[in-house]
Write a protein that holds these residues in place. Structure first.
Motif, PDB file in Angstrom:
ATOM      1  N   VAL A  44     -18.129   9.181  24.671  1.00 40.47           N
ATOM      2  CA  VAL A  44     -16.842   9.583  23.901  1.00 40.47           C
ATOM      3  C   VAL A  44     -15.667   9.040  24.585  1.00 40.47           C
ATOM      4  N   PRO A  45     -15.106   7.880  24.317  1.00 37.14           N
ATOM      5  CA  PRO A  45     -13.738   7.246  24.532  1.00 37.14           C
ATOM      6  C   PRO A  45     -12.603   8.269  23.983  1.00 37.14           C
ATOM      7  N   VAL A  46     -11.601   8.362  24.889  1.00 36.79           N
ATOM      8  CA  VAL A  46     -10.684   9.290  24.133  1.00 36.79           C
ATOM      9  C   VAL A  46      -9.154   8.608  24.414  1.00 36.79           C
ATOM     10  N   PHE A  47      -8.397   8.276  23.345  1.00 33.29           N
ATOM     11  CA  PHE A  47      -7.167   7.431  23.437  1.00 33.29           C
ATOM     12  C   PHE A  47      -5.839   8.164  23.248  1.00 33.29           C
ATOM     13  N   PRO A  48      -5.257   7.968  24.337  1.00 35.95           N
ATOM     14  CA  PRO A  48      -3.846   8.892  24.400  1.00 35.95           C
ATOM     15  C   PRO A  48      -2.958   8.594  23.264  1.00 35.95           C
ATOM     16  N   GLY A  49      -1.530   9.202  23.186  1.00 31.50           N
ATOM     17  CA  GLY A  49      -0.630   9.115  22.362  1.00 31.50           C
ATOM     18  C   GLY A  49       0.363   8.128  22.937  1.00 31.50           C
ATOM     19  N   PRO A  50       1.558   7.895  21.994  1.00 32.61           N
ATOM     20  CA  PRO A  50       2.490   6.957  22.692  1.00 32.61           C
ATOM     21  C   PRO A  50       3.317   7.228  23.792  1.00 32.61           C
ATOM     22  N   GLY A  51       3.386   6.422  24.531  1.00 32.75           N
ATOM     23  CA  GLY A  51       4.284   6.638  25.680  1.00 32.75           C
ATOM     24  C   GLY A  51       3.774   7.452  26.881  1.00 32.75           C
ATOM     25  N   VAL A  52       2.280   7.702  27.004  1.00 36.17           N
ATOM     26  CA  VAL A  52       1.603   8.379  27.995  1.00 36.17           C
ATOM     27  C   VAL A  52       0.309   7.520  28.391  1.00 36.17           C
ATOM     28  N   THR A  57      -4.660  12.876  28.832  1.00 31.07           N
ATOM     29  CA  THR A  57      -5.869  13.390  28.180  1.00 31.07           C
ATOM     30  C   THR A  57      -6.802  13.715  29.192  1.00 31.07           C
ATOM     31  N   GLU A  58      -6.460  13.721  30.616  1.00 22.18           N
ATOM     32  CA  GLU A  58      -7.463  13.840  31.469  1.00 22.18           C
ATOM     33  C   GLU A  58      -7.966  15.433  31.623  1.00 22.18           C
ATOM     34  N   GLY A  59      -7.266  16.337  31.156  1.00 19.55           N
ATOM     35  CA  GLY A  59      -7.680  17.626  30.887  1.00 19.55           C
ATOM     36  C   GLY A  59      -8.936  17.893  29.611  1.00 19.55           C
ATOM     37  N   LEU A  60      -8.557  17.188  28.671  1.00 20.81           N
ATOM     38  CA  LEU A  60      -9.193  17.203  27.719  1.00 20.81           C
ATOM     39  C   LEU A  60     -10.666  16.497  28.037  1.00 20.81           C
ATOM     40  N   ARG A  61     -10.722  15.291  28.575  1.00 23.98           N
ATOM     41  CA  ARG A  61     -11.797  14.459  29.096  1.00 23.98           C
ATOM     42  C   ARG A  61     -12.884  15.326  30.007  1.00 23.98           C
ATOM     43  N   GLN A  62     -12.041  16.041  30.872  1.00 21.52           N
ATOM     44  CA  GLN A  62     -12.844  16.922  31.975  1.00 21.52           C
ATOM     45  C   GLN A  62     -13.617  17.978  31.256  1.00 21.52           C
ATOM     46  N   ARG A  63     -12.944  18.705  30.118  1.00 26.23           N
ATOM     47  CA  ARG A  63     -13.650  19.807  29.269  1.00 26.23           C
ATOM     48  C   ARG A  63     -14.703  19.134  28.597  1.00 26.23           C
ATOM     49  N   LEU A  64     -14.481  18.053  27.913  1.00 23.90           N
ATOM     50  CA  LEU A  64     -15.703  17.418  27.465  1.00 23.90           C
ATOM     51  C   LEU A  64     -16.974  16.916  28.167  1.00 23.90           C
ATOM     52  N   GLN A  65     -16.667  16.458  29.466  1.00 24.02           N
ATOM     53  CA  GLN A  65     -17.612  16.081  30.320  1.00 24.02           C
ATOM     54  C   GLN A  65     -18.317  17.141  30.756  1.00 24.02           C
ATOM     55  N   ASP A  73     -11.895   7.015  29.453  1.00 22.95           N
ATOM     56  CA  ASP A  73     -10.537   6.751  29.455  1.00 22.95           C
ATOM     57  C   ASP A  73     -10.463   5.501  28.916  1.00 22.95           C
ATOM     58  N   TRP A  74      -9.420   5.242  28.014  1.00 20.87           N
ATOM     59  CA  TRP A  74      -9.178   3.947  27.219  1.00 20.87           C
ATOM     60  C   TRP A  74      -9.014   2.600  27.876  1.00 20.87           C
ATOM     61  N   GLU A  75      -8.580   2.945  29.523  1.00 17.73           N
ATOM     62  CA  GLU A  75      -8.394   1.907  30.438  1.00 17.73           C
ATOM     63  C   GLU A  75      -7.335   0.795  30.175  1.00 17.73           C
ATOM     64  N   GLN A  76      -6.236   1.364  29.112  1.00 12.98           N
ATOM     65  CA  GLN A  76      -5.218   0.324  28.973  1.00 12.98           C
ATOM     66  C   GLN A  76      -3.829   0.930  29.371  1.00 12.98           C
ATOM     67  N   GLY A  77      -3.830   1.518  30.162  1.00 12.52           N
ATOM     68  CA  GLY A  77      -2.681   2.194  30.838  1.00 12.52           C
ATOM     69  C   GLY A  77      -1.633   3.245  29.953  1.00 12.52           C
ATOM     70  N   VAL A  78      -0.419   2.977  29.715  1.00 10.37           N
ATOM     71  CA  VAL A  78       0.506   3.682  29.006  1.00 10.37           C
ATOM     72  C   VAL A  78       0.242   2.915  27.585  1.00 10.37           C
ATOM     73  N   THR A  79       0.434   3.979  26.649  1.00 12.79           N
ATOM     74  CA  THR A  79       0.102   3.641  25.225  1.00 12.79           C
ATOM     75  C   THR A  79       1.218   3.076  24.745  1.00 12.79           C
ATOM     76  N   GLN A  80       1.429   2.101  23.969  1.00 11.63           N
ATOM     77  CA  GLN A  80       2.653   1.395  23.462  1.00 11.63           C
ATOM     78  C   GLN A  80       2.191   0.568  22.171  1.00 11.63           C
ATOM     79  N   TRP A  81       3.218   0.370  21.340  1.00 10.47           N
ATOM     80  CA  TRP A  81       2.723  -0.510  20.462  1.00 10.47           C
ATOM     81  C   TRP A  81       2.865  -2.081  20.778  1.00 10.47           C
ATOM     82  N   PRO A  82       1.702  -2.639  20.496  1.00  9.81           N
ATOM     83  CA  PRO A  82       1.477  -4.056  21.095  1.00  9.81           C
ATOM     84  C   PRO A  82       2.769  -4.978  20.770  1.00  9.81           C
ATOM     85  N   GLU A  83       3.079  -5.634  21.884  1.00 12.12           N
ATOM     86  CA  GLU A  83       4.320  -6.814  21.799  1.00 12.12           C
ATOM     87  C   GLU A  83       4.002  -7.709  20.605  1.00 12.12           C
TER      88      GLU A  83
END
Length: 251
Positions: A44-52, A57-65, A73-83
């Motif tokens: 279950v990969p979990v993707f965060p919202g904009p600017g974070v 999502t760590e708390g949600l991921r821990q509960r699901l684990q 984790d989605w492994e791409q750092g802070v979520t933003q719209w691609p340049e």
């Protein structure tokens, strides 16, 4: 859905969002009041919202684990719209999805909050054979340019230029050919709930959670209960669930 213009939730209500988010966070600290269904260990990969980043999502991921899922984790750092363009980041996420799928040899469930849900939906469109289901939390996949307070953040992250054109909006509104569930709250002060609701079909259902803030989607016990229930559904039963859900609305 019929085409109509929507405005963002009233600005006065936006001011209450931080307080409500804190209350949702505190409500989620003790954990669920009733036992939640455990899963079968699928990824279950979990993707965060904009600017974070994934920290949000760590708390949600821990509960699901703790419910026996292999959570990523989605492994791409802070979520933003691609340049450059929307597909540049999708390519990176596709590579991660394929690695997870190859290692487990079983389809994954994608969970995305806000903008993260858009990425999850698009990944499922590109790789339906590798995706078990998509669960979006407060994701405006039927969004119009000015229907959310999050729109200003997308614009800020894109150098002052709105990154969403009509062609992309139309593309994002198309459902993947895999089971999808959109979890939304009418009391969301960031995203207009109407834009999180799609047409009921064999591949899509909408699930309302009342009195949950936008940030509360990551912490509220009721949201966790819904997500846990969706993840625990046997894969071969998913299509039957969608059909039954649609028929119950007709008869």
């Amino acid at each position: 859905m019929d085409s109509f213009e929507l405005g963002p939730p009233p600005a006065v209500l936006l001011a209450l969002e931080p307080l409500r988010a804190i209350l949702d966070y505190l409500a989620g600290l003790p954990g669920p009041s009733k036992p939640l269904p455990h899963g079968d260990g699928h990824p279950v990969p979990v993707f965060p919202g904009p600017g974070v980043s994934g920290c949000a999502t760590e708390g949600l991921r821990q509960r699901l684990q703790a419910l026996d899922y292999e959570v990523h984790d989605w492994e791409q750092g802070v979520t933003q719209w691609p340049e450059d363009d929307f597909d540049s980041l999708l390519l990176l996420l596709s590579e991660q999805l394929q690695r997870i799928f190859a290692r487990n040899e079983r389809p994954v469930s994608l969970v995305g909050w806000n903008l993260g849900g858009l990425y999850a939906r698009e990944l499922a469109k590109d790789h339906p054979e590798q995706v078990r289901q998509v669960i979006t939390l407060a994701t405006p996949f039927a969004d119009q340019p000015n229907s959310t307070h999050a729109g200003w953040l997308f614009t800020l992250l894109n150098g002052g230029v709105s990154p969403v054109d009509e062609a992309l909006l139309w593309r994002l509104s198309i459902d993947p050919d895999v089971p999808c569930a959109s979890v939304y709250s009418p009391s969301d002060r960031i995203v207009g709930w109407e834009e999180c609701v799609g047409n009921l079909s064999e591949h899509h259902r909408n699930i309302e959670v009342a009195s949950v803030s936008h940030w509360g989607m990551l912490h509220n016990p009721e949201v966790l209960r819904v997500v846990a229930g969706l993840l625990a559904e046997p894969r071969h039963c998913a299509l039957r669930t969608f059909i039954d859900n649609c028929l119950s609305r007709v008869f």
